[in-house]
Design a protein around this motif. Sequence first.
Motif, short mmCIF file in Angstrom:
data_model
loop_
_atom_site.label_atom_id
_atom_site.label_comp_id
_atom_site.label_asym_id
_atom_site.label_seq_id
_atom_site.Cartn_x
_atom_site.Cartn_y
_atom_site.Cartn_z
N GLU A 64 5.24 3.21 -10.47
CA GLU A 64 4.63 3.32 -11.79
C GLU A 64 4.85 2.03 -12.57
N THR A 67 5.95 2.08 -19.18
CA THR A 67 5.20 2.08 -20.43
C THR A 67 5.96 2.91 -21.47
N PRO A 68 5.55 2.84 -22.75
CA PRO A 68 6.21 3.68 -23.76
C PRO A 68 6.15 5.17 -23.46
N SER A 69 5.14 5.61 -22.69
CA SER A 69 4.98 7.04 -22.43
C SER A 69 5.86 7.54 -21.29
N ASN A 70 6.36 6.65 -20.44
CA ASN A 70 7.15 7.15 -19.30
C ASN A 70 8.54 6.52 -19.18
N ASP A 73 11.55 8.86 -19.95
CA ASP A 73 11.68 9.94 -18.97
C ASP A 73 12.26 9.41 -17.65
N LEU A 111 10.66 0.15 -25.72
CA LEU A 111 10.58 1.07 -24.60
C LEU A 111 11.84 1.93 -24.45
#
Length: 260
Positions: A64, A67-70, A73, A111
């Motif tokens: 992957e 990014t800020p979205s993952n 996590d 991030l």
Amino acid sequence: MGQVCLISGPPGCGKTSWALKTLQDHGGPCAYLRLEEEPEAGLEQGADSGIDLNWLKDQIPRLEEATPSNAADLKEEDDALTLIEVQRFRTPTQEGIDGFGINVRSKLDALQLQPDHVMHFGRDPELPSNDTLEFSKLEAWHTSLSGCVWDPDSLSSFWFELVNGAYGDVYRAKGLMNLPDGRAFFCNWMVSQQGSQFLPLDATAPPTGRPSRTSELVVQGKALNPEGMQATINDCLLADDVLTAQQQQLQQQQQPTLES
């Protein structure tokens, strides 16, 4: 908890090759991020054109992009590895992330990534140092080849000229190049190496029309001749009618195999 590793070093020292092997050897979830360091006088960074990320994702399909979205996590996920690559000409004078400029630190903060390990090529023994060169001056040139398809023989001739001084003293060159049969190659050269790498991507595109995948070229060196490089590249790329004719011929050659 996942691990975050940041590696830095000058152009061509082997950052992406090391990243590829490390990520391939890692069995769990993995992500990659390339960041630009603060500019230095007389030392131009190679453009972050997506070459490294797309080459790594081709070789490691599960990879992957951080990014800020993952990113957060991944940091919380057991056995996850996030690998960050930074092109940096000088050895950091401070330990850890404090040895980097505001560009890198602010992006990592955004991030919510704090590296567990920070290593620099030429300083830390865990990293190979055979291709680590010191640069006092370096120019950079980048061109996008999106949708472009090369004549294979012309690509070989251009690359030979490029790395042998026809367009200036090239120290570093890398690119993703499309061929009419649907293949693409990662082309890679560094002045400290014995020869160029022409590594095929695992993914191929149907030989119908122009591919949509990333295709870029980044060159670093001294006394570069961008106009000369671009003019030669333009002569090496296939026009629509020539590309169509070549691909139709390829389709006809493949047809008996498909029908048998």
